[in-house]
Design a protein around this motif. Structure first.
Motif, PDB file in Angstrom:
ATOM      1  N   GLY A   1       0.693  -1.068  -0.222  1.00  0.00           N
ATOM      2  CA  GLY A   1      -0.074  -0.151   0.773  1.00  0.00           C
ATOM      3  C   GLY A   1       1.301   1.329   0.374  1.00  0.00           C
ATOM      4  N   LEU A   2       0.478   2.388   0.242  1.00  0.00           N
ATOM      5  CA  LEU A   2       1.024   3.446  -0.250  1.00  0.00           C
ATOM      6  C   LEU A   2       0.623   3.989   1.570  1.00  0.00           C
ATOM      7  N   VAL A   3       1.864   4.491   1.847  1.00  0.00           N
ATOM      8  CA  VAL A   3       1.851   4.766   3.551  1.00  0.00           C
ATOM      9  C   VAL A   3       1.975   6.429   2.833  1.00  0.00           C
ATOM     10  N   PHE A   4       0.455   7.429   3.722  1.00  0.00           N
ATOM     11  CA  PHE A   4       0.678   8.820   3.755  1.00  0.00           C
ATOM     12  C   PHE A   4       1.288   9.292   5.201  1.00  0.00           C
TER      13      PHE A   4
ATOM     14  N   THR B   1       5.463  16.437   5.495  1.00  0.00           N
ATOM     15  CA  THR B   1       4.682  15.539   5.149  1.00  0.00           C
ATOM     16  C   THR B   1       5.254  14.233   3.637  1.00  0.00           C
ATOM     17  N   SER B   2       4.659  13.922   3.482  1.00  0.00           N
ATOM     18  CA  SER B   2       5.533  12.018   2.763  1.00  0.00           C
ATOM     19  C   SER B   2       4.981  11.432   1.908  1.00  0.00           C
ATOM     20  N   VAL B   3       5.025  10.195   1.181  1.00  0.00           N
ATOM     21  CA  VAL B   3       4.243   9.189   0.525  1.00  0.00           C
ATOM     22  C   VAL B   3       4.570   8.584   0.391  1.00  0.00           C
ATOM     23  N   THR B   4       4.644   6.726   0.406  1.00  0.00           N
ATOM     24  CA  THR B   4       6.207   6.196   0.869  1.00  0.00           C
ATOM     25  C   THR B   4       4.965   4.602  -0.159  1.00  0.00           C
ATOM     26  N   PRO B   5       5.863   4.730  -1.143  1.00  0.00           N
ATOM     27  CA  PRO B   5       5.020   3.378  -1.672  1.00  0.00           C
ATOM     28  C   PRO B   5       5.317   2.147  -0.921  1.00  0.00           C
ATOM     29  N   VAL B   6       4.759   0.895  -0.079  1.00  0.00           N
ATOM     30  CA  VAL B   6       5.317  -0.945   0.462  1.00  0.00           C
ATOM     31  C   VAL B   6       4.918  -1.222   0.029  1.00  0.00           C
ATOM     32  N   TYR B   7       5.644  -2.357  -0.781  1.00  0.00           N
ATOM     33  CA  TYR B   7       4.961  -3.786  -1.612  1.00  0.00           C
ATOM     34  C   TYR B   7       5.442  -5.113  -0.399  1.00  0.00           C
ATOM     35  N   ASP B   8       4.596  -5.893  -0.121  1.00  0.00           N
ATOM     36  CA  ASP B   8       4.293  -7.000   0.420  1.00  0.00           C
ATOM     37  C   ASP B   8       5.584  -6.965   1.965  1.00  0.00           C
ATOM     38  N   GLY B   9       5.595  -5.181   2.425  1.00  0.00           N
ATOM     39  CA  GLY B   9       5.927  -5.267   4.161  1.00  0.00           C
ATOM     40  C   GLY B   9       7.452  -4.677   3.288  1.00  0.00           C
TER      41      GLY B   9
ATOM     42  N   LEU C   1       5.703   3.768 -12.195  1.00  0.00           N
ATOM     43  CA  LEU C   1       5.484   2.216 -11.445  1.00  0.00           C
ATOM     44  C   LEU C   1       4.413   1.250 -12.674  1.00  0.00           C
ATOM     45  N   ASP C   2       4.640  -0.388 -12.483  1.00  0.00           N
ATOM     46  CA  ASP C   2       3.716  -0.932 -13.419  1.00  0.00           C
ATOM     47  C   ASP C   2       2.676  -0.632 -13.053  1.00  0.00           C
ATOM     48  N   ALA C   3       1.290  -0.492 -14.384  1.00  0.00           N
ATOM     49  CA  ALA C   3      -0.004  -0.553 -13.699  1.00  0.00           C
ATOM     50  C   ALA C   3      -1.213  -1.075 -12.984  1.00  0.00           C
ATOM     51  N   GLN C   4      -0.400  -2.254 -12.630  1.00  0.00           N
ATOM     52  CA  GLN C   4      -0.920  -3.466 -11.885  1.00  0.00           C
ATOM     53  C   GLN C   4      -0.461  -2.989 -10.104  1.00  0.00           C
ATOM     54  N   LEU C   5       0.514  -2.308  -9.895  1.00  0.00           N
ATOM     55  CA  LEU C   5       1.002  -2.082  -8.881  1.00  0.00           C
ATOM     56  C   LEU C   5       0.592  -1.008  -8.613  1.00  0.00           C
ATOM     57  N   GLN C   6       0.616   0.219  -9.217  1.00  0.00           N
ATOM     58  CA  GLN C   6      -0.476   0.869  -8.847  1.00  0.00           C
ATOM     59  C   GLN C   6      -1.869   1.154  -8.406  1.00  0.00           C
ATOM     60  N   GLU C   7      -2.561  -0.044  -8.615  1.00  0.00           N
ATOM     61  CA  GLU C   7      -3.859   0.077  -9.054  1.00  0.00           C
ATOM     62  C   GLU C   7      -3.832  -0.842  -7.300  1.00  0.00           C
TER      63      GLU C   7
ATOM     64  N   LYS D   1      -5.187   0.984  -3.264  1.00  0.00           N
ATOM     65  CA  LYS D   1      -6.095   0.357  -3.038  1.00  0.00           C
ATOM     66  C   LYS D   1      -5.709   0.138  -1.474  1.00  0.00           C
ATOM     67  N   ASN D   2      -4.673   0.848  -1.235  1.00  0.00           N
ATOM     68  CA  ASN D   2      -4.810  -0.165   0.518  1.00  0.00           C
ATOM     69  C   ASN D   2      -3.681   1.488   0.937  1.00  0.00           C
ATOM     70  N   ILE D   3      -4.055   2.630   1.302  1.00  0.00           N
ATOM     71  CA  ILE D   3      -3.616   3.942   1.940  1.00  0.00           C
ATOM     72  C   ILE D   3      -3.224   3.498   3.103  1.00  0.00           C
ATOM     73  N   VAL D   4      -2.298   4.232   4.366  1.00  0.00           N
ATOM     74  CA  VAL D   4      -2.261   3.920   5.426  1.00  0.00           C
ATOM     75  C   VAL D   4      -2.077   5.280   6.113  1.00  0.00           C
ATOM     76  N   LEU D   5      -2.645   6.288   6.408  1.00  0.00           N
ATOM     77  CA  LEU D   5      -2.596   7.192   7.517  1.00  0.00           C
ATOM     78  C   LEU D   5      -2.280   7.523   8.853  1.00  0.00           C
ATOM     79  N   VAL D   6      -0.971   8.466   8.579  1.00  0.00           N
ATOM     80  CA  VAL D   6      -0.550   8.144  10.384  1.00  0.00           C
ATOM     81  C   VAL D   6       0.547   9.828   9.861  1.00  0.00           C
ATOM     82  N   GLY D   7       0.926  10.270  11.163  1.00  0.00           N
ATOM     83  CA  GLY D   7       1.235  11.455  11.274  1.00  0.00           C
ATOM     84  C   GLY D   7       0.478  12.366  12.022  1.00  0.00           C
ATOM     85  N   ARG D   8       0.841  13.658  13.254  1.00  0.00           N
ATOM     86  CA  ARG D   8       0.123  13.798  13.940  1.00  0.00           C
ATOM     87  C   ARG D   8      -1.494  14.867  12.601  1.00  0.00           C
ATOM     88  N   THR D   9      -0.334  15.218  11.789  1.00  0.00           N
ATOM     89  CA  THR D   9      -1.986  16.006  11.195  1.00  0.00           C
ATOM     90  C   THR D   9      -3.169  15.325  10.719  1.00  0.00           C
ATOM     91  N   THR D  10      -2.429  13.483  10.434  1.00  0.00           N
ATOM     92  CA  THR D  10      -3.786  13.151   9.651  1.00  0.00           C
ATOM     93  C   THR D  10      -4.870  12.813  10.821  1.00  0.00           C
TER      94      THR D  10
END
Length: 357
Positions: A154-157, A164-172, A285-291, A295-304
């Protein structure tokens, strides 16, 4: 490392550090302390020379009529000497009986070079004498924070006080190295509160201005409690969206939506920034990986955690990325304080099957 019981976790941020022993089952008590240092620290330690060095002048920030030093700032190690002192102070408070048999998981700062990682590891082994050391990426810990979220792709926002940052994480695992250019911006919660804090500093004197600032943060996170501050009172409207703060002499009103709508960079708000960062994080990134990531966005940090942030973020993200399957959003396990989600994510990571340092 996961088979050991003598494991400790330290999660350092620019304002606060959380630390404690890794639980083998259930939750455990986490201790929190400020990550900042008083400016008098180096003077008392015969290190006042640091204030004569122009390199450090811009690292001293005025806050509440006193100067504070920030060992960590903008998602990176701001000053190694200060940071090592902070770690030494925390490790001492952990009261580890036999550190030579203890393991440490330390969360990395978001921006760190291979050389910095090597130096930090050497210090933890050679100076502090830990048996084992694991430097964990905060986004990976974040995706483990909610036990109800079985997806580890998923994407960790992240949006904290100063960036503020966004990081893609694949299978941990992080998909790509963290880059400052397109997935990071040094704008965060303090930018949303800047106008309000300046107004509070104009209307109130110390310590009331500090109380107001602290209260606004609690108010935005729905943790409102002014029972211990007799000098400050609040009046809420029926829908609790607007609040009036007064010390009996002067007062001002503010709404949560007004803060979320604050223009933080020219004519854009925090949600415009989120949109740009999300796009940049999956670009190329690959279109399938993008999708899969979207589909799984994790929000973290005090502003969120600001009241209303998640709802507006979800609405704008759903409008921006249209897929047949709905996007899932996770902030943290509902049983724990969201501010501690990375620490608990680290403990879940340690206790996950097959984890090894």
């Amino acid at each position: 490392m996961s088979s050991q019981k003598n494991i400790y976790i330290i999660d350092n941020n620019s304002l606060n550090s959380k630390y404690g022993q890794c639980p083998t089952g259930g939750n455990t008590d986490i201790t929190s302390q400020p990550s900042t240092l008083p400016s008098t620290f180096f003077q008392q330690s015969d290190k006042s020379y640091i204030f004569q060095n122009p390199e450090y002048i811009d690292k001293i920030t005025k806050k509440y009529d006193e100067e504070l030093l920030f060992p960590l700032k903008d998602g990176k190690i701001n000053d190694y000497e200060q940071y090592i002192y902070l770690l030494e102070n925390i490790i001492d408070k952990l009261k580890i009986q036999d550190i030579s048999s203890a393991h440490l998981l330390l969360t990395e700062q978001e921006i760190i070079s291979d050389r910095e990682r090597e130096i930090l590891t050497e210090i933890l082994f050679e100076k502090f004498k830990f048996k084992g050391v694991f430097l964990a990426k905060k986004p990976v810990c974040a995706i483990y924070a909610d036990k109800n979220n079985t997806e580890k792709t998923g994407l960790v926002f992240y949006s904290g006080d100063s960036f503020t940052s966004v990081t893609p994480v694949y299978d941990g695992y992080s998909v790509r190295p963290f880059t400052r250019s397109n997935t990071y911006i040094n704008i965060g919660g303090f930018n949303l509160l800047k106008n309000i804090s300046e107004k509070a500093n104009t209307l109130f004197t110390y310590p009331d201005n500090k109380i107001v600032f602290d209260f606004l943060t609690l108010y935005l996170n729905d943790f409102t409690d002014l029972s211990s501050h007799e000098s400050i009172t609040k009046e809420s409207t029926q829908d609790r969206d607007e609040i009036k703060i007064s010390n009996g002499i002067t007062s001002f009103s503010i709404s949560k939506q007004e803060i979320l709508d604050t223009k933080v960079d020219g004519n854009i708000d925090i949600f415009d920034i989120a949109s740009d960062l999300l796009n940049s994080s999956i670009d190329g990134l690959d279109a399938q990986l993008q999708e899969s990531l979207l589909k799984n966005i994790v929000l973290v940090g005090r502003t969120t955690m600001f009241s209303g942030f998640k709802e507006q973020f979800i609405q704008k993200t759903n409008d921006q990325f249209k897929y047949q399957q709905p996007i899932k959003y996770f902030s943290s396990d509902g049983k724990i304080n969201p501010a501690n989600s990375i620490w608990y994510g680290a403990s879940n990571l340690i206790n996950s099957p097959g984890f090894e340092a």
